[in-house]
Design an enzyme around this catalytic site. Sequence first.
Site, PDB file in Angstrom:
ATOM      1  N   TYR A  68      -5.871  -6.050  14.891  1.00  0.00           N
ATOM      2  CA  TYR A  68      -4.725  -6.567  14.128  1.00  0.00           C
ATOM      3  C   TYR A  68      -3.869  -7.484  15.003  1.00  0.00           C
ATOM      4  O   TYR A  68      -3.484  -8.579  14.572  1.00  0.00           O
ATOM      5  CB  TYR A  68      -3.911  -5.386  13.602  1.00  0.00           C
ATOM      6  CG  TYR A  68      -2.743  -5.780  12.725  1.00  0.00           C
ATOM      7  CD1 TYR A  68      -2.952  -6.385  11.486  1.00  0.00           C
ATOM      8  CD2 TYR A  68      -1.424  -5.545  13.129  1.00  0.00           C
ATOM      9  CE1 TYR A  68      -1.884  -6.742  10.682  1.00  0.00           C
ATOM     10  CE2 TYR A  68      -0.350  -5.895  12.323  1.00  0.00           C
ATOM     11  CZ  TYR A  68      -0.583  -6.500  11.101  1.00  0.00           C
ATOM     12  OH  TYR A  68       0.475  -6.855  10.298  1.00  0.00           O
ATOM     13  N   SER A 123       3.743 -11.115  12.241  1.00  0.00           N
ATOM     14  CA  SER A 123       4.129  -9.744  12.614  1.00  0.00           C
ATOM     15  C   SER A 123       4.825  -9.779  13.958  1.00  0.00           C
ATOM     16  O   SER A 123       4.584 -10.685  14.763  1.00  0.00           O
ATOM     17  CB  SER A 123       2.883  -8.863  12.722  1.00  0.00           C
ATOM     18  OG  SER A 123       3.234  -7.594  13.220  1.00  0.00           O
TER      19      SER A 123
HETATM   20  O1  NJP Z   1       1.068  -5.124   2.731  1.00  0.00           O
HETATM   21  P1  NJP Z   1       0.513  -4.663   1.295  1.00  0.00           P
HETATM   22  P2  NJP Z   1       2.389  -5.927   3.151  1.00  0.00           P
HETATM   23  N1  NJP Z   1      -7.074 -12.145  -0.496  1.00  0.00           N
HETATM   24  O2  NJP Z   1      -0.746  -3.942   1.619  1.00  0.00           O
HETATM   25  C1  NJP Z   1      -3.129  -8.932  -0.504  1.00  0.00           C
HETATM   26  C2  NJP Z   1       2.442  -8.333   7.284  1.00  0.00           C
HETATM   27  N2  NJP Z   1       3.162  -7.275   7.971  1.00  0.00           N
HETATM   28  O3  NJP Z   1       3.121  -6.434   1.989  1.00  0.00           O
HETATM   29  O4  NJP Z   1      -5.746  -8.512  -2.868  1.00  0.00           O
HETATM   30  C3  NJP Z   1      -5.919 -12.208  -1.156  1.00  0.00           C
HETATM   31  O5  NJP Z   1       1.568  -3.950   0.543  1.00  0.00           O
HETATM   32  C4  NJP Z   1      -2.994  -7.655  -1.309  1.00  0.00           C
HETATM   33  O6  NJP Z   1      -3.397  -7.837  -2.655  1.00  0.00           O
HETATM   34  P3  NJP Z   1      -4.835  -7.426  -3.271  1.00  0.00           P
HETATM   35  C5  NJP Z   1       0.986  -8.029   6.987  1.00  0.00           C
HETATM   36  O7  NJP Z   1       0.160  -8.235   8.111  1.00  0.00           O
HETATM   37  C6  NJP Z   1       3.406  -6.082   7.373  1.00  0.00           C
HETATM   38  O8  NJP Z   1       3.101  -5.095   4.141  1.00  0.00           O
HETATM   39  O9  NJP Z   1      -4.554  -7.413  -4.721  1.00  0.00           O
HETATM   40  N3  NJP Z   1      -4.951 -11.289  -1.049  1.00  0.00           N
HETATM   41  C7  NJP Z   1      -1.490  -7.453  -1.315  1.00  0.00           C
HETATM   42  O10 NJP Z   1      -0.893  -8.235  -2.321  1.00  0.00           O
HETATM   43  C8  NJP Z   1       0.683  -9.027   5.880  1.00  0.00           C
HETATM   44  O11 NJP Z   1       0.289 -10.252   6.404  1.00  0.00           O
HETATM   45  C9  NJP Z   1       4.082  -5.084   8.066  1.00  0.00           C
HETATM   46  O12 NJP Z   1      -5.189  -6.084  -2.687  1.00  0.00           O
HETATM   47  C10 NJP Z   1      -5.194 -10.245  -0.253  1.00  0.00           C
HETATM   48  C11 NJP Z   1      -1.080  -7.987   0.048  1.00  0.00           C
HETATM   49  O13 NJP Z   1      -2.156  -8.797   0.551  1.00  0.00           O
HETATM   50  C12 NJP Z   1       2.043  -9.160   5.171  1.00  0.00           C
HETATM   51  O14 NJP Z   1       3.009  -8.567   6.026  1.00  0.00           O
HETATM   52  C13 NJP Z   1       4.512  -5.316   9.357  1.00  0.00           C
HETATM   53  C14 NJP Z   1      -6.388 -10.097   0.454  1.00  0.00           C
HETATM   54  C15 NJP Z   1      -0.824  -6.863   1.034  1.00  0.00           C
HETATM   55  O15 NJP Z   1       0.201  -6.042   0.565  1.00  0.00           O
HETATM   56  C16 NJP Z   1       2.105  -8.486   3.823  1.00  0.00           C
HETATM   57  O16 NJP Z   1       1.704  -7.116   3.947  1.00  0.00           O
HETATM   58  C17 NJP Z   1       4.236  -6.521   9.952  1.00  0.00           C
HETATM   59  C18 NJP Z   1      -7.360 -11.106   0.300  1.00  0.00           C
HETATM   60  N4  NJP Z   1      -8.531 -11.059   0.926  1.00  0.00           N
HETATM   61  C19 NJP Z   1       3.583  -7.507   9.241  1.00  0.00           C
HETATM   62  N5  NJP Z   1      -6.336  -8.943   1.163  1.00  0.00           N
HETATM   63  C20 NJP Z   1       4.378  -3.738   7.481  1.00  0.00           C
HETATM   64  N6  NJP Z   1       4.139  -3.526   6.189  1.00  0.00           N
HETATM   65  O17 NJP Z   1       4.855  -2.853   8.220  1.00  0.00           O
HETATM   66  C21 NJP Z   1      -5.142  -8.397   0.908  1.00  0.00           C
HETATM   67  O18 NJP Z   1       4.628  -6.707  11.223  1.00  0.00           O
HETATM   68  N7  NJP Z   1      -4.447  -9.158   0.053  1.00  0.00           N
END
Ligand code: NJP
Length: 240
Positions: free
Chosen positions: A154, A141
């Site tokens: 975070y 991030s």
């Molecule tokens: O978020 P979201 P993003 N084990 O909520 C999965 C970073 N980032 O795509 O497990 C395995 O749409 C969850 O799947 P599920 C952020 O920090 C974002 O934006 O099925 N998987 C889903 O596929 C992150 O590192 C922004 O619920 C787990 C995914 O993670 C990355 O981008 C800004 C899990 C999250 O999808 C992707 O986030 C920034 C687990 N324990 C950095 N927990 C932004 N969106 O603005 C969750 O600077 N997941």
Amino acid sequence: MKLKNKTLLITGASKGIGRAIAMAAANEGANLVLMARSADKLADLKENFEERGIQCVVYAGDVSKENEVEACCQLADDIFGQIDIAINNAGIGVFQLVEDISLEDWERIMAVNVRGTFLVTKAVVPRMKKLGKGRIINIASDVSKRTFPYGSAYCASKYAQHGFADAVRKEVLEHGIKVSTIYPGMVDTYFAGSTPGEEEKREHLKPKDIAQAVMYILHAPEYIVIDEITLHPTVQKWWS
Ligand code: NJP
């Protein structure tokens, strides 16, 4: 089809950025290993990819659990024989005053964002060393390098991810393994309970923008290691 016969393991692949990376890699002919907790969403993706002739295996599991990460990597070995590229993308956030952050939330953020990145990296590095090559890309991030109020937990997790990846890069380069980190600003996803397409996120980065950055890293010539890419939407005043 620049990723033909390459196997990509993507965590957090069920939605948002991870899903977009899976789509972009599929367009390049990669074999996909998709991990997230939502079995139903992964099953839909698998069906969609297989209809298009893309080889895809899914593993419904939690990146913070060592046995589940290892089982996912083992599945990749069994089906595809190797893991060429690992994308540490799964991540969560909670945004509150420090005194309102529960210990449970703190530990969960650290478990997914930091321990998960560690566990996947720990699992794939020995496999990649055997191959004599590999790529690890971390989706961290822009708050891996700056902070903001309500973001203490975070930011701490994303600073940790940044420090971890920087150190590992220096350990593994001599084995042909390249570690890159992407530092996005605001992206229009489901992150922290939001919904894609909300009016205030209209000009945020799109998941496909991050996927394109991943493809840029993967398509770089062999003699280049791309340490990091930072990108922001122009509407974000990240310096304030
Ligand atoms: O978020 P979201 P993003 N084990 O909520 C999965 C970073 N980032 O795509 O497990 C395995 O749409 C969850 O799947 P599920 C952020 O920090 C974002 O934006 O099925 N998987 C889903 O596929 C992150 O590192 C922004 O619920 C787990 C995914 O993670 C990355 O981008 C800004 C899990 C999250 O999808 C992707 O986030 C920034 C687990 N324990 C950095 N927990 C932004 N969106 O603005 C969750 O600077 N997941």
